[in-house]
Write an enzyme that holds these catalytic residues in place. Sequence first.
Site, mmCIF file in Angstrom:
data_model
loop_
_atom_site.group_PDB
_atom_site.id
_atom_site.type_symbol
_atom_site.label_atom_id
_atom_site.label_comp_id
_atom_site.label_asym_id
_atom_site.label_seq_id
_atom_site.Cartn_x
_atom_site.Cartn_y
_atom_site.Cartn_z
ATOM 1 N N ARG A 164 0.917 -1.075 0.114
ATOM 2 C CA ARG A 164 -0.173 0.071 0.407
ATOM 3 C C ARG A 164 1.207 1.713 -0.414
ATOM 4 O O ARG A 164 0.329 2.367 0.768
ATOM 5 C CB ARG A 164 -0.862 -0.218 1.121
ATOM 6 C CG ARG A 164 -1.617 -0.980 1.502
ATOM 7 C CD ARG A 164 -3.151 -0.759 0.171
ATOM 8 N NE ARG A 164 -4.317 -1.256 0.420
ATOM 9 C CZ ARG A 164 -4.706 -3.216 -0.178
ATOM 10 N NH1 ARG A 164 -3.512 -3.614 -0.942
ATOM 11 N NH2 ARG A 164 -5.427 -3.825 -0.141
ATOM 12 N N SER A 236 -10.817 -0.892 3.041
ATOM 13 C CA SER A 236 -10.908 -0.982 4.300
ATOM 14 C C SER A 236 -10.223 0.181 4.937
ATOM 15 O O SER A 236 -9.661 1.159 3.643
ATOM 16 C CB SER A 236 -9.289 -1.717 3.696
ATOM 17 O OG SER A 236 -9.221 -3.088 3.573
ATOM 18 N N GLU A 332 -5.864 3.769 6.202
ATOM 19 C CA GLU A 332 -4.906 3.577 5.145
ATOM 20 C C GLU A 332 -6.184 4.631 3.915
ATOM 21 O O GLU A 332 -5.242 5.035 2.973
ATOM 22 C CB GLU A 332 -5.781 2.187 4.356
ATOM 23 C CG GLU A 332 -5.495 1.973 3.090
ATOM 24 C CD GLU A 332 -6.038 0.576 1.784
ATOM 25 O OE1 GLU A 332 -6.672 0.128 2.250
ATOM 26 O OE2 GLU A 332 -5.697 0.524 1.004
HETATM 27 N N1 EPU Z 1 -11.121 -10.579 9.661
HETATM 28 C C1 EPU Z 1 -12.136 -10.794 10.752
HETATM 29 N N2 EPU Z 1 -12.690 -10.368 10.721
HETATM 30 C C2 EPU Z 1 -13.470 -8.907 10.055
HETATM 31 C C3 EPU Z 1 -12.790 -9.530 9.115
HETATM 32 C C4 EPU Z 1 -11.673 -9.871 8.659
HETATM 33 O O1 EPU Z 1 -11.704 -11.533 11.988
HETATM 34 O O2 EPU Z 1 -14.783 -8.422 10.311
HETATM 35 C C5 EPU Z 1 -9.148 -11.740 9.223
HETATM 36 C C6 EPU Z 1 -10.200 -12.764 9.258
HETATM 37 O O3 EPU Z 1 -9.700 -13.680 9.216
HETATM 38 C C7 EPU Z 1 -10.305 -13.166 7.397
HETATM 39 C C8 EPU Z 1 -9.197 -12.384 7.559
HETATM 40 O O4 EPU Z 1 -9.201 -11.541 8.240
HETATM 41 O O5 EPU Z 1 -9.236 -14.643 6.772
HETATM 42 C C9 EPU Z 1 -8.355 -11.490 6.234
HETATM 43 O O6 EPU Z 1 -9.897 -10.704 6.087
HETATM 44 P P1 EPU Z 1 -9.818 -10.630 3.799
HETATM 45 O O7 EPU Z 1 -9.777 -11.800 3.104
HETATM 46 O O8 EPU Z 1 -11.398 -9.948 4.046
HETATM 47 O O9 EPU Z 1 -8.830 -9.859 4.215
HETATM 48 P P2 EPU Z 1 -8.285 -8.641 4.901
HETATM 49 O O10 EPU Z 1 -7.278 -8.263 5.281
HETATM 50 O O11 EPU Z 1 -9.480 -7.225 5.836
HETATM 51 C C10 EPU Z 1 -7.229 -7.402 3.089
HETATM 52 C C11 EPU Z 1 -7.351 -5.665 2.023
HETATM 53 C C12 EPU Z 1 -8.512 -5.528 0.850
HETATM 54 C C13 EPU Z 1 -8.567 -6.962 0.182
HETATM 55 C C14 EPU Z 1 -8.244 -8.177 1.100
HETATM 56 C C15 EPU Z 1 -8.236 -9.694 0.176
HETATM 57 C C16 EPU Z 1 -5.915 -4.597 3.617
HETATM 58 C C17 EPU Z 1 -5.730 -3.806 4.275
HETATM 59 N N3 EPU Z 1 -7.103 -5.035 2.717
HETATM 60 O O12 EPU Z 1 -7.991 -7.006 3.563
HETATM 61 O O13 EPU Z 1 -8.040 -4.937 0.749
HETATM 62 O O14 EPU Z 1 -10.109 -6.093 -0.735
HETATM 63 O O15 EPU Z 1 -7.441 -8.007 2.044
HETATM 64 O O16 EPU Z 1 -7.118 -9.583 0.222
HETATM 65 O O17 EPU Z 1 -4.545 -4.779 2.922
HETATM 66 C C18 EPU Z 1 -9.327 -1.959 0.663
HETATM 67 O O18 EPU Z 1 -7.515 -2.257 0.692
HETATM 68 O O19 EPU Z 1 -9.867 -1.105 0.577
HETATM 69 C C19 EPU Z 1 -9.512 -3.798 0.222
HETATM 70 C C20 EPU Z 1 -10.480 -4.170 0.202
#
Ligand code: EPU
Length: 336
Positions: A164, A236, A332
């Site tokens: 990022r 995010s 972010e």
């Molecule tokens: N999780 C929870 N509770 C929640 C949300 C997430 O426990 O309410 C945990 C779960 O274990 C889940 C893990 O977090 O398996 C990862 O969640 P998710 O796959 O939704 O991904 P993220 O890490 O929350 C990141 C990016 C997203 C991108 C997704 C998929 C960042 C800041 N965000 O989110 O990017 O779509 O991975 O790769 O790195 C964005 O930047 O706007 C964005 C949506």
Amino acid sequence: MIIHQNASLLPFNTFGIDAKADYIIEYNSVPELQEALHTEMVKSNRLLHVGSGSNLLFMHDFKGVVLHSLIKSIERIQEDADAVYLKVGSGVVWDDFVAYCVESDWGGVENLSLIPGEVGASAVQNIGAYGVEVQDVIVEVNTVEIENATVRTFSKEECHFSYRQSIFKNELKGKYIVTSVVFRLNKRPVFKINYQHLEAEVLKNGSIDLLSIRKIIIAIRESKLPHPKVYGNAGSFFMNPVISKQSFFNLQARYPQIPHYFVSEKEEKLPAGWLIEQCGWKGKQIGNAAVHDKQALVLVNRGGATGAEIIFLAEQIQASVKEKFGIELKPEVNYI
Ligand code: EPU
């Protein structure tokens, strides 16, 4: 060039904050941008360059000039047996570009389907999702320097991309405007589907190809992320924190179920959504600002929220996560 005076910023922020700018200038080409940068209006005012504002939170009206690119060309500038090289205007809607690549059967950006925003901002932000970052397909970034309106091309290496981050958000913040990005797309796509259950989901649909990956990613995103037309949001809200291995092992001893991603021998990344959910924030609302009930990393405007209301909620969340886990969440989203 189009100049709007005392204009609403609603079309330029996905949070749906009803702020105003003194001036908004939209330009159609690099020469038009250069012309705008030479005007007294631009030289004597505060400047802000926006894409579709999917990473901005306006705290107040913007006293100054907001610039927005309408450069929407896609040119095929080079081609060999393995790849095509496309020069894509900064004002092209990111997901329109992804759809175009998938339809053409060129691989590399399908995992980044449905990310909001425009092509220029994708390079500034080094957008990423489902195991892919846009830097994986960027060859070079074309810009105009704000101070003297001259053009400059940055090679991928010069962009200093990391999670990022890019040079345009850090060392050179506010100094260059991205006008187009050159991407290298694969004619023989290599599918990246090892993120969580992605492979299983794609296989359920039949064969693995660019379109099936795109469809599944769109379905996953739509199930977790609220559409900005329903509830204003910026995806995010916080970055996923990267911490030292030692801090991670200490936390894992206390919370054995903590999800984590390998970064390097020295560091580990944690999902901020999990940390926020563990603090009890998922689905909570303060005033008109709320934590999304399906993805705790996303803050939403339930209607009429001010920037200050959203920041108040964000600060409460940061304080809880700091107290429970000793981790500082960094937004972010940019506060303007
Ligand atoms: N999780 C929870 N509770 C929640 C949300 C997430 O426990 O309410 C945990 C779960 O274990 C889940 C893990 O977090 O398996 C990862 O969640 P998710 O796959 O939704 O991904 P993220 O890490 O929350 C990141 C990016 C997203 C991108 C997704 C998929 C960042 C800041 N965000 O989110 O990017 O779509 O991975 O790769 O790195 C964005 O930047 O706007 C964005 C949506």
